[in-house]
Design an enzyme around this catalytic site. Structure first.
Site, PDB file in Angstrom:
ATOM      1  CB  CYS A 134      -0.939  -0.002   1.195  1.00 40.50           C
ATOM      2  SG  CYS A 134      -2.070   1.407   1.213  1.00 40.50           S
ATOM      3  CB  CYS A 137      -0.822   2.507   3.778  1.00 36.37           C
ATOM      4  SG  CYS A 137      -2.445   1.981   3.214  1.00 36.37           S
ATOM      5  CG  ASP A 138       2.970   1.337   4.680  1.00 35.86           C
ATOM      6  OD1 ASP A 138       2.482   1.821   5.704  1.00 35.86           O
ATOM      7  OD2 ASP A 138       2.782   0.161   4.313  1.00 35.86           O
TER       8      ASP A 138
END
Length: 309
Positions: A134, A137-138
């Site tokens: 992701c 996300c990261d």
């Protein structure tokens, strides 16, 4: 045989949020966490894009807090997995992995989706230590660093472009000698200076002491000729697709060609009345925790209305 008015299958942001709302509506929901308590989010470390946490929050802590909030409102959360579902009977019947059976007047399916991985042992070894599925996300954790994205479709190109806005350098590792992405995405990637496309390359391993420090690559140079070499990277992102966890409902609920559950209009209602879906299991587009939580809320509100109709 136990019975509940509302059964929730899955325990990610969608499942827990549904449990919170169903509990507050005095539906006394029963929720089965499934094989991965807390869902996909627990595979990452710090979550920084979920509203309400200005300094970020440990992913496992956040999911535990969501669980505690649901339990506060009366949700019965169980650490088991539903292994069989019969949606042809009323009430619906479900078999748990311990052999017990639970019936329900309404059900919310929040089983999520699993990111596809290459199957390398190093992916598991460095999970949460440089390996991610992701980028949104990261990616923030790799500002001004070097990253790699594996894949050749729209998702891979989107991830590479997103990372390129944060990172010093992005390698796009493509197995074939062309991109499968749409023309506009291909053009954007090619026009982005800090993205380097590695065509006809396969990532065959990762290395690093306390996290990912680089990847082992194989470049095909001919029918029987290949070149092996290493490239230093700080982060390794998979973008080769997701698989919704819907095998349990095959032949019982309508799905799209990729296996995602279809919902009706702007609701969480599936093709079977009384069965609702929430989160990544019915979302091939966004796959974000905050979106999943929102659909969990919608599903619970719709269950309340369905049961009182």
């Amino acid at each position: 045989m136990a019975h509940t008015k509302c059964l929730i299958i899955g325990s990610g942001p969608a499942g827990y949020t549904a449990a919170i709302y169903a509990g507050r509506a005095n539906l006394s929901p029963v929720e089965y966490c499934g094989p991965q308590t807390g869902g996909q989010l627990t595979q990452t470390t710090v979550v920084e894009n979920f509203p309400g946490y200005p300094d970020g929050v440990d992913a496992n802590q956040m999911m535990m807090e969501l669980r505690q909030q649901a339990e506060r409102f009366g949700a019965d959360i169980r650490d088991g997995e539903i292994v069989k579902a019969d949606l042809s009977v009323r009430p619906f019947a479900f078999t748990v992995d311990d052999g017990s059976v639970v019936t329900a007047d309404a059900v919310i399916i929040a089983t999520g989706a699993k990111a596809k991985y290459l199957g390398l042992p190093d992916e598991e070894k460095y999970n949460g230590m440089g390996v991610s599925a992701c980028a949104t996300c990261d990616g923030f954790f790799y500002r001004k660093k070097v990253t790699a994205v594996v894949g050749g479709g729209d998702t891979a190109c989107e991830d590479a472009l997103y990372l390129a806005s944060l990172c010093r350098k992005v390698y796009l590792v493509v197995r074939k000698n062309y991109l499968r992405a749409s023309e506009i995405m291909q053009r954007r990637v090619r026009e982005t200076e800090n993205i380097e496309i590695l065509f006809e390359h396969n990532a065959v391993g990762l290395y690093g002491e306390n996290g990912v420090e680089g990847m082992h690559l194989v470049k095909r140079k001919g029918e029987a000729d290949e070149e092996r070499y290493d490239v230093a990277v700080d982060g390794f992102f998979l973008a080769i697709g997701h698989k919704p966890v819907t095998e349990l409902f095959e032949g019982q609920l309508e799905m799209d060609e990729m296996g995602y559950l279809k919902t009706i209009g702007n609701t969480q209602q599936t093709s079977v009345k009384g069965v609702f879906a929430a989160g990544d299991v019915c979302d091939p587009v966004y796959r974000q925790a905050v979106v999943a939580a929102g659909t969990g809320c919608k599903a619970a509100l719709e269950v309340e209305k369905y049961l009182h109709s």
